[in-house]
Design a protein around this motif. Structure first.
Motif, PDB file in Angstrom:
ATOM      1  N   SER A   1      40.770  48.157  34.670  1.00 34.91           N
ATOM      2  CA  SER A   1      42.216  48.184  34.443  1.00 34.91           C
ATOM      3  C   SER A   1      42.553  48.515  32.993  1.00 34.91           C
ATOM      4  O   SER A   1      43.684  48.877  32.693  1.00 34.91           O
ATOM      5  CB  SER A   1      42.841  46.839  34.821  1.00 34.91           C
ATOM      6  OG  SER A   1      42.294  45.800  34.024  1.00 34.91           O
TER       7      SER A   1
ATOM      8  N   ARG B   1      37.638  48.218  43.722  1.00 38.45           N
ATOM      9  CA  ARG B   1      38.965  48.792  43.483  1.00 38.45           C
ATOM     10  C   ARG B   1      39.237  49.992  44.390  1.00 38.45           C
ATOM     11  O   ARG B   1      40.328  50.136  44.937  1.00 38.45           O
ATOM     12  CB  ARG B   1      39.118  49.177  42.017  1.00 38.45           C
ATOM     13  CG  ARG B   1      39.287  47.968  41.110  1.00 38.45           C
ATOM     14  CD  ARG B   1      39.341  48.398  39.657  1.00 38.45           C
ATOM     15  NE  ARG B   1      39.556  47.286  38.766  1.00 38.45           N
ATOM     16  CZ  ARG B   1      40.752  46.817  38.409  1.00 38.45           C
ATOM     17  NH1 ARG B   1      41.840  47.360  38.885  1.00 38.45           N
ATOM     18  NH2 ARG B   1      40.847  45.795  37.587  1.00 38.45           N
TER      19      ARG B   1
ATOM     20  N   SER C   1      41.713  39.135  40.664  1.00 36.90           N
ATOM     21  CA  SER C   1      42.399  39.873  39.594  1.00 36.90           C
ATOM     22  C   SER C   1      42.316  41.369  39.847  1.00 36.90           C
ATOM     23  O   SER C   1      43.265  42.100  39.561  1.00 36.90           O
ATOM     24  CB  SER C   1      41.828  39.511  38.222  1.00 36.90           C
ATOM     25  OG  SER C   1      40.564  40.096  38.011  1.00 36.90           O
ATOM     26  N   TRP C   2      41.208  41.844  40.425  1.00 39.43           N
ATOM     27  CA  TRP C   2      41.096  43.266  40.764  1.00 39.43           C
ATOM     28  C   TRP C   2      42.123  43.628  41.839  1.00 39.43           C
ATOM     29  O   TRP C   2      42.740  44.686  41.783  1.00 39.43           O
ATOM     30  CB  TRP C   2      39.696  43.618  41.235  1.00 39.43           C
ATOM     31  CG  TRP C   2      38.604  43.334  40.246  1.00 39.43           C
ATOM     32  CD1 TRP C   2      38.720  43.199  38.885  1.00 39.43           C
ATOM     33  CD2 TRP C   2      37.231  43.155  40.543  1.00 39.43           C
ATOM     34  NE1 TRP C   2      37.494  42.937  38.330  1.00 39.43           N
ATOM     35  CE2 TRP C   2      36.557  42.917  39.310  1.00 39.43           C
ATOM     36  CE3 TRP C   2      36.479  43.169  41.710  1.00 39.43           C
ATOM     37  CZ2 TRP C   2      35.185  42.694  39.244  1.00 39.43           C
ATOM     38  CZ3 TRP C   2      35.107  42.946  41.637  1.00 39.43           C
ATOM     39  CH2 TRP C   2      34.473  42.722  40.432  1.00 39.43           C
TER      40      TRP C   2
ATOM     41  N   ASP D   1      45.513  43.790  40.207  1.00 41.65           N
ATOM     42  CA  ASP D   1      45.626  44.992  39.375  1.00 41.65           C
ATOM     43  C   ASP D   1      45.849  46.238  40.233  1.00 41.65           C
ATOM     44  O   ASP D   1      46.671  47.093  39.906  1.00 41.65           O
ATOM     45  CB  ASP D   1      44.367  45.210  38.541  1.00 41.65           C
ATOM     46  CG  ASP D   1      44.261  44.282  37.343  1.00 41.65           C
ATOM     47  OD1 ASP D   1      45.249  43.606  37.012  1.00 41.65           O
ATOM     48  OD2 ASP D   1      43.162  44.229  36.763  1.00 41.65           O
ATOM     49  N   GLU D   2      45.114  46.346  41.316  1.00 39.06           N
ATOM     50  CA  GLU D   2      45.179  47.552  42.153  1.00 39.06           C
ATOM     51  C   GLU D   2      46.461  47.639  42.956  1.00 39.06           C
ATOM     52  O   GLU D   2      46.960  48.736  43.211  1.00 39.06           O
ATOM     53  CB  GLU D   2      43.987  47.620  43.098  1.00 39.06           C
ATOM     54  CG  GLU D   2      42.685  48.013  42.431  1.00 39.06           C
ATOM     55  CD  GLU D   2      42.779  49.359  41.718  1.00 39.06           C
ATOM     56  OE1 GLU D   2      43.171  50.361  42.351  1.00 39.06           O
ATOM     57  OE2 GLU D   2      42.483  49.395  40.512  1.00 39.06           O
TER      58      GLU D   2
END
Length: 117
Positions: free
Chosen positions: A13, A72, A110-111, A114-115
């Motif tokens: 990210s 991701r 968290s991934w 973010d995505e």
């Protein structure tokens, strides 16, 4: 073909652009990248799982191996296959206490965030 300098910077990210591992392989060998893509297409075509189910399996595998790039890519593909953010979160949280501890689960969440934001 994307140009890049050196290995990926994590977390992804924090990068301006994302270069997939397949694109990185293609920079060295188109034939190997094509062969790998063919293998993945054959695996997708084998059996009766629908696209969303296959993506959930791949998300679990990438989270378990802490492969941020693969996670991701397949997070986005899961969404494209009809998965909701809540379903993707559940895939990750189901691994807590089974194959993953707290830190990798929170990392994978968290991934997801973010995505999908």
């Amino acid at each position: 073909m994307p140009e890049h300098s050196g290995p990926p910077v994590y977390p992804l990210s924090q990068q301006d652009t994302f270069v997939s591992n397949l694109d990185r392989l293609r920079e060295t060998s188109d034939a190997m990248a094509d062969a790998f893509r063919g293998l993945r297409r054959a695996a997708d075509a084998h059996g009766t799982l629908e696209a969303k189910q296959r993506e959930f399996c791949l998300l679990a595998a990438f989270a378990a191996t802490r492969n941020e790039g693969g996670f991701r890519v397949h997070c986005t593909r899961a969404k494209e296959a009809g998965a909701t953010p809540e379903e993707i979160e559940q895939v990750v949280m189901l691994m807590l206490g089974t194959s993953l501890g707290l830190v990798p689960v929170v990392e994978a969440l968290s991934w997801v965030h973010d995505e999908l934001r």
